[in-house]
Design a protein around this motif. Structure first.
Motif, PDB file in Angstrom:
ATOM      1  N   ALA A   8      30.570  33.272  51.923  1.00 46.83           N
ATOM      2  CA  ALA A   8      31.617  33.999  51.204  1.00 46.83           C
ATOM      3  C   ALA A   8      31.095  35.316  50.645  1.00 46.83           C
ATOM      4  CB  ALA A   8      32.179  33.141  50.076  1.00 46.83           C
ATOM      5  N   ASN A  11      29.484  39.556  53.317  1.00 50.89           N
ATOM      6  CA  ASN A  11      29.952  40.924  53.524  1.00 50.89           C
ATOM      7  C   ASN A  11      30.394  41.593  52.233  1.00 50.89           C
ATOM      8  OD1 ASN A  11      29.623  40.810  56.405  1.00 50.89           O
ATOM      9  ND2 ASN A  11      31.456  39.512  56.482  1.00 50.89           N
ATOM     10  N   THR A  12      29.946  41.052  51.119  1.00 57.26           N
ATOM     11  CA  THR A  12      30.310  41.598  49.811  1.00 57.26           C
ATOM     12  C   THR A  12      29.180  42.453  49.260  1.00 57.26           C
ATOM     13  OG1 THR A  12      31.585  39.582  49.383  1.00 57.26           O
ATOM     14  CG2 THR A  12      31.116  41.007  47.499  1.00 57.26           C
ATOM     15  N   HIS A 205      44.936  39.191  39.882  1.00 61.88           N
ATOM     16  CA  HIS A 205      45.515  38.865  41.196  1.00 61.88           C
ATOM     17  C   HIS A 205      46.771  39.693  41.483  1.00 61.88           C
ATOM     18  CE1 HIS A 205      42.714  35.619  42.082  1.00 61.88           C
ATOM     19  NE2 HIS A 205      42.820  35.265  40.820  1.00 61.88           N
ATOM     20  N   ARG A 209      47.072  42.384  44.605  1.00 58.73           N
ATOM     21  CA  ARG A 209      48.199  42.262  45.539  1.00 58.73           C
ATOM     22  C   ARG A 209      48.958  43.584  45.638  1.00 58.73           C
ATOM     23  NH1 ARG A 209      53.197  41.462  44.185  1.00 58.73           N
ATOM     24  NH2 ARG A 209      52.612  40.673  42.114  1.00 58.73           N
ATOM     25  N   HIS A 212      46.995  46.320  47.602  1.00 62.43           N
ATOM     26  CA  HIS A 212      47.068  46.175  49.059  1.00 62.43           C
ATOM     27  C   HIS A 212      48.470  46.462  49.590  1.00 62.43           C
ATOM     28  CE1 HIS A 212      43.160  44.138  48.546  1.00 62.43           C
ATOM     29  NE2 HIS A 212      42.971  44.424  49.810  1.00 62.43           N
ATOM     30  N   GLN A 305      35.037  35.274  45.069  1.00 57.71           N
ATOM     31  CA  GLN A 305      35.231  36.159  46.208  1.00 57.71           C
ATOM     32  C   GLN A 305      36.261  35.583  47.190  1.00 57.71           C
ATOM     33  OE1 GLN A 305      34.610  36.402  49.638  1.00 57.71           O
ATOM     34  NE2 GLN A 305      35.087  38.591  49.610  1.00 57.71           N
ATOM     35  N   LYS A 306      36.228  34.286  47.391  1.00 58.67           N
ATOM     36  CA  LYS A 306      37.208  33.646  48.283  1.00 58.67           C
ATOM     37  C   LYS A 306      38.627  33.825  47.751  1.00 58.67           C
ATOM     38  CE  LYS A 306      34.261  30.009  50.277  1.00 58.67           C
ATOM     39  NZ  LYS A 306      34.006  28.545  50.319  1.00 58.67           N
ATOM     40  N   GLU A 307      38.773  33.699  46.438  1.00 59.41           N
ATOM     41  CA  GLU A 307      40.098  33.799  45.828  1.00 59.41           C
ATOM     42  C   GLU A 307      40.630  35.230  45.810  1.00 59.41           C
ATOM     43  OE1 GLU A 307      39.688  32.137  41.954  1.00 59.41           O
ATOM     44  OE2 GLU A 307      39.507  30.061  42.672  1.00 59.41           O
ATOM     45  N   THR A 308      39.741  36.198  45.654  1.00 55.48           N
ATOM     46  CA  THR A 308      40.170  37.591  45.501  1.00 55.48           C
ATOM     47  C   THR A 308      40.019  38.423  46.772  1.00 55.48           C
ATOM     48  OG1 THR A 308      37.969  38.272  44.738  1.00 55.48           O
ATOM     49  CG2 THR A 308      39.566  37.561  43.055  1.00 55.48           C
ATOM     50  N   GLN A 309      39.061  38.048  47.625  1.00 53.19           N
ATOM     51  CA  GLN A 309      38.752  38.813  48.844  1.00 53.19           C
ATOM     52  C   GLN A 309      38.349  40.253  48.538  1.00 53.19           C
ATOM     53  OE1 GLN A 309      38.783  37.493  52.271  1.00 53.19           O
ATOM     54  NE2 GLN A 309      38.589  35.739  50.903  1.00 53.19           N
ATOM     55  N   ASP A 311      35.986  43.510  48.168  1.00 50.61           N
ATOM     56  CA  ASP A 311      34.925  44.045  49.016  1.00 50.61           C
ATOM     57  C   ASP A 311      33.624  44.214  48.260  1.00 50.61           C
ATOM     58  OD1 ASP A 311      36.597  44.798  51.519  1.00 50.61           O
ATOM     59  OD2 ASP A 311      37.691  45.725  49.863  1.00 50.61           O
TER      60      ASP A 311
END
Length: 346
Positions: A8, A11-12, A205, A209, A212, A305-309, A311
């Motif tokens: 996870a 790539n952060t 969150h 959202r 994006h 990181q999984k929850e927010t994605q 970078d």
């Protein structure tokens, strides 16, 4: 470390936010020197950038002049990006910001970031002193960003008012925020966006959202780039990290009580330090705080990181002892040092 935790974070990017804290028994001069030492430390560890925030009228922080500090840090390092996290744009004329950061970008090519916020970075009375009683409107911040971008553009070469240095300097802009306003604005302007989840987690969150959903490509960015700042206090054991974290909790207690004293030494327990209501308030503010050993931190950051994605994760660590603070960043760096090995094994 298990692959489902580690991948996870593969790539952060990891970076640092520094408030230039003044701890008990340390002068402002020593606090600034410690920040330079930290910047050199995290540069060697492979962190992407080192940002300094703008705060005023706080005896606990020596970051009232971030532009000067950025030059000091950039001059004392060689490769890490250095910038503002952020400059509170309503406190400054856009032309002055363009000139100052244009000068920094000229001195340290391709290493300076300009992060912009719309909060005052202080109390209202001090904000009035900074702004000379000019009242900010909702549209001022977007308009000031537009004006700043004009001064930094090559197209401004024939204008009556120009930023020299500044015009045409490679200087990426970032918008910072703790609400949905800056998130939507960053998306519409095609700029990277950093959310202050280290002290204002409520709208994280929703902000990501909206960022994006509203993103439009720009000359600086062709796709969204989201960042989030989190508190991290890492140590050899969970117990030691929890002890170190009491300094951060006492610091936040001073914020809500408006008694912002220098960062104090850790205590064995917060029992007796705060009321039940204060405990609940601080735990809500510090919701995105990761405290513990390497394994505990890894699991927490991977889940975040999984929850927010996002970078990029921007790490801030309120730790009283300087050597313990350096060690905390070293432990975190071990989560991304092994990227190649983890990628191969997964």
């Amino acid at each position: 470390m298990e692959n489902n935790v580690s991948t996870a974070l593969l790539n952060t990017r990891f970076s640092v936010l520094d408030l230039v804290p003044i701890v008990e028994g340390v002068t402002a001069s020593e606090a600034i020197q410690r920040s330079l030492d930290l910047a050199r430390h995290v540069e060697k560890l492979g962190y992407t950038r080192f940002w300094i925030s703008e705060h005023h009228n706080m005896e606990s922080l020596a970051s009232s002049a971030p532009t000067i500090l950025i030059g000091h840090i950039a001059g004392g390092t060689t490769t890490i990006r250095v910038g503002s996290g952020g400059v509170m744009l309503p406190n400054h004329a856009p032309l002055v910001v363009a000139e100052q950061f244009g000068t920094l970008g000229t001195l340290y090519p391709n290493r300076i970031d300009l992060g912009l916020g719309r909060a005052p970075g202080t109390d209202q009375r001090t904000a009035m002193a900074l702004r000379r009683y000019r009242q900010e409107t909702v549209q001022d911040f977007p308009d000031n960003i537009d004006e700043l971008q004009v001064y930094l553009s090559r197209e401004n070469a024939t204008a009556a008012v120009r930023a020299t240095p500044g015009e045409g300097v490679e200087l990426p802009l970032y918008l910072l925020g703790s609400s949905t306003f800056s998130a939507e604005l960053a998306g519409k302007k095609g700029l990277p966006y950093a959310f202050a989840s280290h002290f204002a987690p409520t709208h994280l969150h929703d902000a990501l959202r909206l960022y994006h959903q509203n993103f439009k490509s720009s000359s600086q960015l062709d796709k969204p780039y989201a960042m989030a700042c989190v508190n991290v206090i890492a140590a050899d054991t969970d117990e030691e990290a929890q002890r170190l974290a009491t300094s951060a909790k006492r610091f936040m207690l001073g914020v809500i009580r408006n008694t912002r004293k220098p960062l104090s030494p850790p205590v064995a327990s917060m029992q007796g330090e705060w009321s039940e209501m204060e405990r609940m308030q601080i735990e809500q503010m510090m919701h995105y705080t990761f405290i513990g050993s390497k394994q505990t931190i890894a699991a927490g950051l991977a889940q975040f990181q999984k929850e927010t994605q996002v970078d990029e994760l921007i790490v801030i660590s309120h730790i009283y002892d300087h050597s313990a603070r350096l060690k905390s960043y070293k432990i975190v760096s071990e989560l991304f040092e092994a990227k190649e090995e983890l990628a191969y094994s997964s």
